[in-house]
Design an enzyme around this catalytic site. Structure first.
Site, mmCIF file in Angstrom:
data_model
loop_
_atom_site.group_PDB
_atom_site.id
_atom_site.type_symbol
_atom_site.label_atom_id
_atom_site.label_comp_id
_atom_site.label_asym_id
_atom_site.label_seq_id
_atom_site.Cartn_x
_atom_site.Cartn_y
_atom_site.Cartn_z
ATOM 1 N N HIS A 173 32.063 43.378 39.311
ATOM 2 C CA HIS A 173 33.358 42.958 39.590
ATOM 3 C C HIS A 173 33.189 41.506 39.828
ATOM 4 O O HIS A 173 33.950 40.791 39.172
ATOM 5 C CB HIS A 173 34.133 43.894 40.516
ATOM 6 N N GLU A 174 32.731 41.115 41.009
ATOM 7 C CA GLU A 174 32.730 39.970 41.348
ATOM 8 C C GLU A 174 31.849 38.811 40.426
ATOM 9 O O GLU A 174 32.360 37.572 40.355
ATOM 10 C CB GLU A 174 32.031 39.883 42.809
ATOM 11 N N HIS A 197 34.412 37.602 38.016
ATOM 12 C CA HIS A 197 35.221 36.394 38.428
ATOM 13 C C HIS A 197 34.452 35.172 38.559
ATOM 14 O O HIS A 197 34.751 34.149 38.270
ATOM 15 C CB HIS A 197 35.374 36.756 40.011
#
Length: 444
Positions: free
Chosen positions: A31-32, A35
């Site tokens: 997920h990160e 980003h």
């Protein structure tokens, strides 16, 4: 204090925590990284990439000036971009005021709207992409069943030996024609409730009449996490031969007796690798998603029917694997939406919510079942977490996207004061939901 007696519990606790950390760390990292990498492609500099919160356990600064770190509290992670005051991407007004235009462009708050929107949306998107490739890869590695009733290795059962042999192609069972594997499996609902049945098979070009097992004996194929069967330490391969002293020969009989129990305790006689084990289970009221939508509440013990023999498999094409992976993601998303909807309406129990405690227990259960089951669980949880982050609640990704949508429509960003107030309200909602999920895990 009995220290020796305490050691197994401590070992189980450590195993649960370790499984939870591995599962959550993989999902958070995906997920990160979404980003981070989309932010980098968009010209936004990342100061910190962190797995976990709190005290830093290990860190390293790369050539771009980003600090990659592992922190002590493994309940999430974050990317702190240039110009952020905190891990929730709050604006550092003082730092931004001293920057020139070039430096501000490299911050989250000074980047164009499209860059900020793409960077925020990339986290959940990467969760979905990750799950898609994991599902597709596992299906290609595991294979899918060939729609022919060809006998593979026969599962050990208490009624053996049978005359049915590996390599036989099943033509009929008790006179019921079985042209496909689906025919063979569906016949289980109508065939006599006997441990041994008459088969007609094709064996090396010869048609023979032989004896074989019921297509669906009371055999445990898998044991669901957080279920009555798992709590009683049932294992895949267990065969239930009697319930409350009444002999059974089919999974259909097991299902009916559990459904009729109304949640009362059941005394099970279990055949396990030649040994007989007595177990006590209390069926649990469970909300099950229906194929056409909605939920049905039934009493279950958490077992799926095992296969009487290994089915012949084939590797699906890339297109077929991709289609099945997309279907699996859609199924998880639909079930999540419907589950939340029916919980809000009060039609299903809030016990379906899980906090980190429930996720930790599930992680340990899947890890104990094998690598395939653990990786599949990680992919399912990745979809769920990606979906959760799209909720339009600050400080979740969906909340930031709502701010950006407002900016796109109104041609100006929301005021800093409004953002701070809404972030505080959103954080309160998230923490309240977290506490409620924790409460249900402890009380259900």
């Amino acid at each position: 204090m009995d220290l020796i007696g305490f050691l197994p519990s401590f070992g189980n606790f450590f195993y649960t925590i370790a499984a939870f950390v591995v599962v959550l760390s993989v999902i958070v990292a995906v997920h990160e990284y979404g980003h981070y990498i989309v932010g980098r492609w968009s010209g936004i500099h990342a100061d910190v990439f962190s797995i976990g919160f709190g005290p830093v356990l290990a860190s390293r600064k790369d050539r771009r000036g980003t600090v990659w770190q592992i922190a002590a509290i493994p309940l999430g992670g974050y990317v702190k971009f240039a110009g952020d005051a905190d891990a929730a991407s709050g604006k550092d007004a003082d730092a931004l005021s001293t920057m020139n235009d070039s430096a501000r462009r490299r911050t989250m708050h000074g980047a164009p709207l499209w860059a900020r929107s793409a960077t925020v949306a990339a986290g959940p998107l990467f969760n979905f992409i990750f799950s898609f490739f994991v599902f597709a890869a596992l299906m290609m590695v595991q294979g899918v069943a060939v729609d022919e009733p060809i006998v593979g290795e026969i599962t050990p059962l208490p009624a053996q030996p049978f005359e049915l042999q590996q390599g036989d192609r099943i033509l009929a069972v008790e006179g019921v024609e079985t042209a496909t594997l689906g025919d063979f499996l569906s016949a289980a609902e109508t065939l006599p409730a006997q441990a041994e049945l008459n088969y007609r098979v094709d064996r090396d070009g010869r048609v023979l009449q032989v004896t074989g097992p019921h297509p669906q004996p009371p055999l445990a194929g898998s044991v669901a996490m957080q279920s009555a069967a798992r709590e009683a330490r049932m294992q895949p391969g267990d065969v239930i031969t009697a319930i409350d002293g009444t002999p059974i020969a089919t999974f259909r009989e097991l299902r009916e007796l559990v459904a009729d129990s109304a949640g009362g305790a059941l005394e099970l006689t279990v055949w396990r690798n030649g040994d007989v084990v007595d177990l006590t289970l209390v069926p649990r009221s469970t909300d099950l998603p229906l194929p056409d939508g909605g939920f049905e509440t039934r009493y279950l013990i958490g077992l799926t029917s095992g296969a009487v023999f290994e089915y012949a498999t084939q590797t699906p094409s890339v297109v077929d694997a991709a289609t099945m992976a997309a279907t699996q993601i859609w199924r998880v998303l639909r079930t999540s939406v419907e589950g939340l909807y029916y919980m809000v309406l009060g039609q299903i129990s809030t016990c379906n919510l899980s906090s980190p405690i429930g996720i930790a227990e599930a992680s340990a259960a899947m890890a104990s079942d094998g690598v395939f089951e653990l990786v599949w669980f990680i992919a399912i949880l990745s979809v769920a977490i990606g979906f959760l982050n799209l909720f339009p609640i600050p400080p979740l990704d969906g909340g930031h996207l709502v701010f950006y949508a407002y900016e796109a429509v109104m041609r100006r960003p929301a005021s800093d004061r409004a953002v701070r107030v809404l972030m505080a309200i959103g954080l309160s909602l998230v923490l309240t939901l977290f506490a409620f999920a924790l409460f249900t895990d402890l009380t259900c």
